[in-house]
Design an enzyme around this catalytic site. Structure first.
Site, PDB file in Angstrom:
ATOM      1  N   PRO A   2       0.772  -1.229   0.000  1.00  0.00           N
ATOM      2  CA  PRO A   2       0.000   0.000   0.000  1.00  0.00           C
ATOM      3  C   PRO A   2       0.806   1.283   0.000  1.00  0.00           C
ATOM      4  O   PRO A   2       1.111   1.807   1.052  1.00  0.00           O
ATOM      5  CB  PRO A   2      -0.815  -0.109   1.304  1.00  0.00           C
ATOM      6  CG  PRO A   2       0.030  -0.944   2.218  1.00  0.00           C
ATOM      7  CD  PRO A   2       1.004  -1.694   1.372  1.00  0.00           C
ATOM      8  N   GLU A   3       1.151   1.814  -1.155  1.00  0.00           N
ATOM      9  CA  GLU A   3       1.507   3.224  -1.233  1.00  0.00           C
ATOM     10  C   GLU A   3       0.411   3.828  -2.096  1.00  0.00           C
ATOM     11  O   GLU A   3      -0.547   3.137  -2.458  1.00  0.00           O
ATOM     12  CB  GLU A   3       2.935   3.414  -1.774  1.00  0.00           C
ATOM     13  CG  GLU A   3       3.970   2.888  -0.774  1.00  0.00           C
ATOM     14  CD  GLU A   3       5.420   3.279  -1.039  1.00  0.00           C
ATOM     15  OE1 GLU A   3       5.652   4.367  -1.607  1.00  0.00           O
ATOM     16  OE2 GLU A   3       6.316   2.509  -0.669  1.00  0.00           O
ATOM     17  N   LYS A  52      -2.949   7.776   0.601  1.00  0.00           N
ATOM     18  CA  LYS A  52      -3.140   6.369   0.942  1.00  0.00           C
ATOM     19  C   LYS A  52      -4.530   6.092   1.506  1.00  0.00           C
ATOM     20  O   LYS A  52      -4.781   5.012   2.045  1.00  0.00           O
ATOM     21  CB  LYS A  52      -2.060   5.935   1.945  1.00  0.00           C
ATOM     22  CG  LYS A  52      -0.637   6.091   1.408  1.00  0.00           C
ATOM     23  CD  LYS A  52       0.405   5.899   2.487  1.00  0.00           C
ATOM     24  CE  LYS A  52       1.794   6.271   1.955  1.00  0.00           C
ATOM     25  NZ  LYS A  52       2.804   6.330   3.034  1.00  0.00           N
ATOM     26  N   ASN A 160       7.648   4.205   1.934  1.00  0.00           N
ATOM     27  CA  ASN A 160       9.075   3.935   2.119  1.00  0.00           C
ATOM     28  C   ASN A 160       9.780   3.483   0.844  1.00  0.00           C
ATOM     29  O   ASN A 160      10.965   3.732   0.674  1.00  0.00           O
ATOM     30  CB  ASN A 160       9.268   2.894   3.219  1.00  0.00           C
ATOM     31  CG  ASN A 160      10.636   2.982   3.858  1.00  0.00           C
ATOM     32  OD1 ASN A 160      11.244   4.055   3.892  1.00  0.00           O
ATOM     33  ND2 ASN A 160      11.133   1.859   4.350  1.00  0.00           N
ATOM     34  N   ARG A 253      12.713   4.697   9.734  1.00  0.00           N
ATOM     35  CA  ARG A 253      12.601   3.586   8.779  1.00  0.00           C
ATOM     36  C   ARG A 253      13.901   3.456   8.010  1.00  0.00           C
ATOM     37  O   ARG A 253      14.579   4.444   7.752  1.00  0.00           O
ATOM     38  CB  ARG A 253      11.466   3.843   7.771  1.00  0.00           C
ATOM     39  CG  ARG A 253      10.249   4.510   8.345  1.00  0.00           C
ATOM     40  CD  ARG A 253       9.064   3.626   8.617  1.00  0.00           C
ATOM     41  NE  ARG A 253       8.783   2.528   7.765  1.00  0.00           N
ATOM     42  CZ  ARG A 253       7.777   2.472   6.909  1.00  0.00           C
ATOM     43  NH1 ARG A 253       7.009   3.535   6.736  1.00  0.00           N
ATOM     44  NH2 ARG A 253       7.534   1.379   6.243  1.00  0.00           N
TER      45      ARG A 253
END
Length: 265
Positions: A2-3, A52, A160, A253
DNA sequence: TACATATGATCAT
DNA sequence: TGATCCTATGTAA
């Protein structure tokens, strides 16, 4: 996966599948039983994505709001598919859409979309996404650009993988202070983000490598393991210069970069 | 069987 | 910064 590209693609596919028919809504897992009851038997009138976040409007004025989070999935299945962890199932004819592991799944009124999206930065995948808006937000953040790109108030829909890949494509090190970027670099970042996210929607997966980047031996075909330039490739050679890809933690991250193509500040 | 990890975000400290 | 939530998958034991 999920981006933003995933969610925009979902909005499109859902709209097509749900069509103009009344949906059968259920919560096999029971954690969304009350919400499913509200939606059951209604016709979906619109599916939208912003960053998102996914929104599905229903005829009675209800809006379903979904955010997949890190592990959520919303996938097309069959009505007889296993359902023990399914938070929400929307079924039409022989098609079922199963939502599992979402961070958010709620039903609200007509203000839901506005209330949720008012805090978000511009979305490169939306027609109302504006470069000047992005520029202004980037220029006022006192954080590295690699942190700003993950902040949904700066730009909506980047996660990310895209943060690492986009910064590689524009040749900017993740640690460069956001407010130090030249106008041309910010423009470049926005334009590359727009192109890449659109490509992600089209392919329904993140592919940032071009045929020109892969070796002649592979005849321009991009295989399963060479879709990305830097993400999760620590120690492997950069596809453009051969330098070993490096990794460090930024904004909590892991991120990756090429020390040659993206010189440190 | 257990554990680590994941394309996310929030809340507590 | 660390803990936490949610689920699925791959690797280790």
């Amino acid at each position: 996966m999920p981006e933003g590209h995933t969610v925009h693609r979902l909005a499109r596919d859902l709209a097509r599948d749900l069509g103009v028919n009344a949906v059968t809504a259920s919560s096999p897992q029971q954690r969304f039983a009350a919400g499913a009851d509200l939606l059951d038997g209604q016709v979906a009138t619109r599916c939208r994505a912003y960053g998102k976040h996914l929104f599905v409007d229903f005829e009675a004025g209800d809006t379903l709001h979904i955010h997949l989070g890190l592990i959520g999935k919303f996938r097309r299945t069959a009505p007889d598919a296993p359902r023990d962890t399914v938070r929400l199932r929307l079924a039409v004819d022989h098609i079922a859409w199963d939502l599992t592991g979402p961070m958010t799944c709620t039903v609200g009124g007509p203000d839901t979309f506005t209330d949720v999206t008012t805090t978000l930065g511009p979305d490169p995948l939306r027609r109302d996404g504006r470069l000047p808006d992005f520029s202004e937000r980037v220029a006022t953040r006192r954080v590295p650009i690699g942190a700003a790109l993950l902040d949904q108030r700066v730009v909506a829909g980047i996660g990310n993988v895209y943060r690492a890949e986009l910064l590689f494509l524009v040749g900017i090190h993740p640690s460069v202070p956001s407010l130090m970027l030249a106008d041309a670099e910010v423009n470049d970042l926005w334009n590359v983000a727009t192109d890449q996210l659109r490509r992600g929607v089209r392919l329904n997966r993140i592919v940032t490598v071009d045929p020109a980047d892969v070796g002649a031996s592979s005849v321009g075909r991009i295989g399963a393991d060479d879709r990305l330039h830097v993400y999760k490739r620590a120690g492997e050679p950069c596809r453009r210069c051969g330098a070993p890809i490096e990794r460090f933690v930024l904004a909590g991250r892991k991120t990756w970069f090429c020390p040659t193509c993206q010189p440190p500040p």
